[in-house]
Design an enzyme around this catalytic site. Structure first.
Site, PDB file in Angstrom:
ATOM      1  N   GLU A   1      17.482 -15.370   0.320  1.00  0.00           N
ATOM      2  CA  GLU A   1      18.582 -15.821   1.568  1.00  0.00           C
ATOM      3  C   GLU A   1      19.703 -15.733   0.900  1.00  0.00           C
ATOM      4  O   GLU A   1      20.106 -15.623  -0.348  1.00  0.00           O
ATOM      5  CB  GLU A   1      18.123 -17.354   2.162  1.00  0.00           C
ATOM      6  CG  GLU A   1      18.832 -18.259   1.294  1.00  0.00           C
ATOM      7  CD  GLU A   1      17.721 -18.654   0.092  1.00  0.00           C
ATOM      8  OE1 GLU A   1      18.206 -18.800  -1.110  1.00  0.00           O
ATOM      9  OE2 GLU A   1      16.460 -19.026   0.434  1.00  0.00           O
TER      10      GLU A   1
ATOM     11  N   ALA B   1      11.998 -21.225   2.052  1.00  0.00           N
ATOM     12  CA  ALA B   1      12.860 -21.764   0.964  1.00  0.00           C
ATOM     13  C   ALA B   1      13.888 -22.567   1.605  1.00  0.00           C
ATOM     14  O   ALA B   1      14.008 -23.303   2.634  1.00  0.00           O
ATOM     15  CB  ALA B   1      13.558 -20.622   0.154  1.00  0.00           C
ATOM     16  N   TYR B   2      15.223 -22.228   1.577  1.00  0.00           N
ATOM     17  CA  TYR B   2      16.364 -23.011   2.113  1.00  0.00           C
ATOM     18  C   TYR B   2      16.287 -23.029   3.600  1.00  0.00           C
ATOM     19  O   TYR B   2      16.533 -24.071   4.378  1.00  0.00           O
ATOM     20  CB  TYR B   2      17.548 -22.313   1.659  1.00  0.00           C
ATOM     21  CG  TYR B   2      19.007 -23.139   1.947  1.00  0.00           C
ATOM     22  CD1 TYR B   2      18.923 -24.380   2.328  1.00  0.00           C
ATOM     23  CD2 TYR B   2      20.220 -22.778   1.573  1.00  0.00           C
ATOM     24  CE1 TYR B   2      20.105 -25.085   2.739  1.00  0.00           C
ATOM     25  CE2 TYR B   2      21.446 -23.438   1.782  1.00  0.00           C
ATOM     26  CZ  TYR B   2      21.317 -24.527   2.418  1.00  0.00           C
ATOM     27  OH  TYR B   2      22.808 -25.216   2.562  1.00  0.00           O
ATOM     28  N   ALA B   3      16.032 -21.880   4.287  1.00  0.00           N
ATOM     29  CA  ALA B   3      15.840 -21.632   5.495  1.00  0.00           C
ATOM     30  C   ALA B   3      14.806 -22.900   6.502  1.00  0.00           C
ATOM     31  O   ALA B   3      15.245 -23.310   7.422  1.00  0.00           O
ATOM     32  CB  ALA B   3      15.548 -20.371   6.110  1.00  0.00           C
ATOM     33  N   LEU B   4      13.854 -22.989   5.641  1.00  0.00           N
ATOM     34  CA  LEU B   4      12.779 -23.893   6.204  1.00  0.00           C
ATOM     35  C   LEU B   4      13.363 -25.116   6.053  1.00  0.00           C
ATOM     36  O   LEU B   4      13.117 -26.050   7.070  1.00  0.00           O
ATOM     37  CB  LEU B   4      11.586 -23.896   5.273  1.00  0.00           C
ATOM     38  CG  LEU B   4      10.344 -24.543   5.494  1.00  0.00           C
ATOM     39  CD1 LEU B   4       9.769 -24.278   7.150  1.00  0.00           C
ATOM     40  CD2 LEU B   4       9.506 -24.739   4.589  1.00  0.00           C
TER      41      LEU B   4
ATOM     42  N   ASP C   1      10.086 -19.970 -10.191  1.00  0.00           N
ATOM     43  CA  ASP C   1      10.649 -19.131  -9.010  1.00  0.00           C
ATOM     44  C   ASP C   1      11.999 -18.511  -9.348  1.00  0.00           C
ATOM     45  O   ASP C   1      12.223 -17.382  -8.671  1.00  0.00           O
ATOM     46  CB  ASP C   1      10.439 -20.173  -7.748  1.00  0.00           C
ATOM     47  CG  ASP C   1       9.132 -20.300  -7.280  1.00  0.00           C
ATOM     48  OD1 ASP C   1       8.220 -19.604  -7.633  1.00  0.00           O
ATOM     49  OD2 ASP C   1       8.828 -21.360  -6.538  1.00  0.00           O
TER      50      ASP C   1
END
Length: 305
Positions: free
Chosen positions: A153, A194-197, A78
Site C-alpha cells: 500500500e 495489512a494497513y488497509a484492513l 514479511d
C-alpha cells in the site's frame, strides 16, 4: 549452469545461517548461487529538506540479478519479502519466500519445511502465482521527483497523524472526489490484509484485478473504502497547506508538499511468488488472522459444554 538467487535479511543471524545451508544445497546440485542483501530493496525515507532526485524503481534490482535466474529464495520476515519484491519484479524472477521472521503472512515455507521445499524446487514441482505491484510516483508539474514499486500500500497522512487533512482524488476517467480524513490508503489485494484492513477496509482475494482506496478516520460517515478496477490510474492532490508524509509498504517514503501530486498506477511487471502447493487464501486468513474460526462451542469440536 543454472543459477538461483538468495535474498537475505543480513540483520538476522537465523536468516544468515539458513542462507549458508541453502547455498550449499544448491551448489551441490550443480547450481550457481547469487547472494544479495534484502537491504538493496529498501528505498528508505527522504529527509524533509532533501532535494528528491529519483533513480527509477529498476535501480533496486541487484547488479548480478538478471532474467536468467531460475528463481530467488527470500529469507526473512514479511518486510524482507516486500523489499525482495522490488528487487525481482522488474526482471520477472520468481521468489520462494522462507519465513525466518514473526508473522510470516507472505511466507510460502517455514524452517521445519525447508528440506522438503528445496526438494520440490530442485525437481521442478512448483508453480508461479502473480501478484499486482503498483508504481508510486511523486510529480511536480511534469517532473517526476520520486518513484518506487509497491506491493502492499501507499499511505498519505499528516505528520504526526493528529489532525484532519483534505484530499482531492481522481480515479481514472471518473469525476474527482473530495475526502476529509486523517489520511488515505491506496492498497493492492495483497495489501488488503495489512494497513488497509486495520483502517476498516475489506479483505480482497489476491486474484481480483482491483485496487482499494480506504480513508483513515474519515470525517464523514459517507467516506468508506472504495474498490475499483486496477486499470484505473489514481492521482491524489493534497488540498492541505502543510506538508504531508507518504509511506509506501511501511519502509519507504518522502514528504509531499502542497504543489506535489501522487500518481499511482498498476505496474505491468507483477511480483511472482513460487507456490509449492495450492495457495488456499482463506486458510491463510484462518491460520494467521483467526478469520472464520468458530466463536461458539459446537458438538464434536472438543470444547467443554
Amino acid at each position: 549452469m543454472p543459477r538461483v538467487g538468495l535474498i537475505v535479511n543480513d540483520g538476522k543471524d537465523l536468516a544468515l545461517a539458513t542462507a549458508d545451508a541453502i547455498e550449499a544445497r544448491f551448489r551441490s546440485a550443480g547450481y550457481g548461487v547469487v547472494r544479495v542483501s534484502s537491504s538493496g530493496g529498501m528505498v528508505g525515507f527522504a529527509n524533509p529538506d532533501q532535494h528528491l532526485r529519483t533513480r527509477g524503481y529498476a535501480a533496486c534490482v541487484p547488479a548480478d540479478f538478471d532474467r536468467d535466474l531460475s528463481l530467488a529464495v527470500v529469507l526473512g520476515g514479511d518486510g524482507t519479502v516486500l523489499s525482495a519484491a522490488r528487487q525481482t519484479a522488474p526482471i520477472g524472477v520468481p521468489i520462494l519466500t522462507v519465513n525466518t521472521g514473526h508473522l510470516g503472512f507472505l511466507a510460502e515455507a517455514y524452517l521445519h519445511q525447508l528440506e522438503a521445499a528445496l526438494d520440490q524446487v530442485l525437481t521442478g514441482e512448483w508453480t508461479v502465482e502473480e501478484r499486482t505491484m503498483l508504481i508510486v510516483s511523486v510529480m511536480r508539474g511534469d517532473q517526476r521527483r520520486w518513484e518506487v514499486l509497491c506491493l502492499n500500500e501507499m499511505a498519505l497522512h499528516r505528520e504526526p497523524l493528529t489532525s484532519m487533512c483534505h484530499f482531492e482524488i481522481a480515479i481514472g476517467r471518473h469525476a474527482p472526489v473530495d475526502i476529509a480524513a486523517d489520511g488515505v490508503i491506496l492498497a493492492t489485494p495483497t495489501g488488503s490484509t495489512a494497513y488497509a484492513l486495520s483502517a476498516g477496509g475489506p479483505v480482497i482475494t489476491p486474484d481480483c484485478p482491483v485496487l482499494q482506496l480506504t480513508p483513515i478516520a474519515p470525517h464523514s460517515l459517507a467516506s468508506r473504502a472504495l474498490v475499483f478496477s486496477d486499470r484505473e490510474p489514481v492521482t491524489v492532490f493534497p488540498a492541505t497547506p502543510e506538508r504531508l508524509m507518504m509511506v509506501v509498504d511501511g519502509s519507504a517514503g518522502c514528504y509531499i508538499w502542497p504543489e506535489d501530486r501522487v500518481l499511482v498506477r498498476r505496474s505491468e511487471q507483477p511480483v511472482r511468488f513460487v507456490r509449492l502447493a495450492d495457495h488456499e487464501f482463506f486458510q491463510v486468513l484462518r491460520n494467521k488472522l483467526g478469520w472464520g474460526l468458530p466463536h461458539v462451542a459446537k458438538p464434536g469440536n472438543g470444547t467443554a459444554p
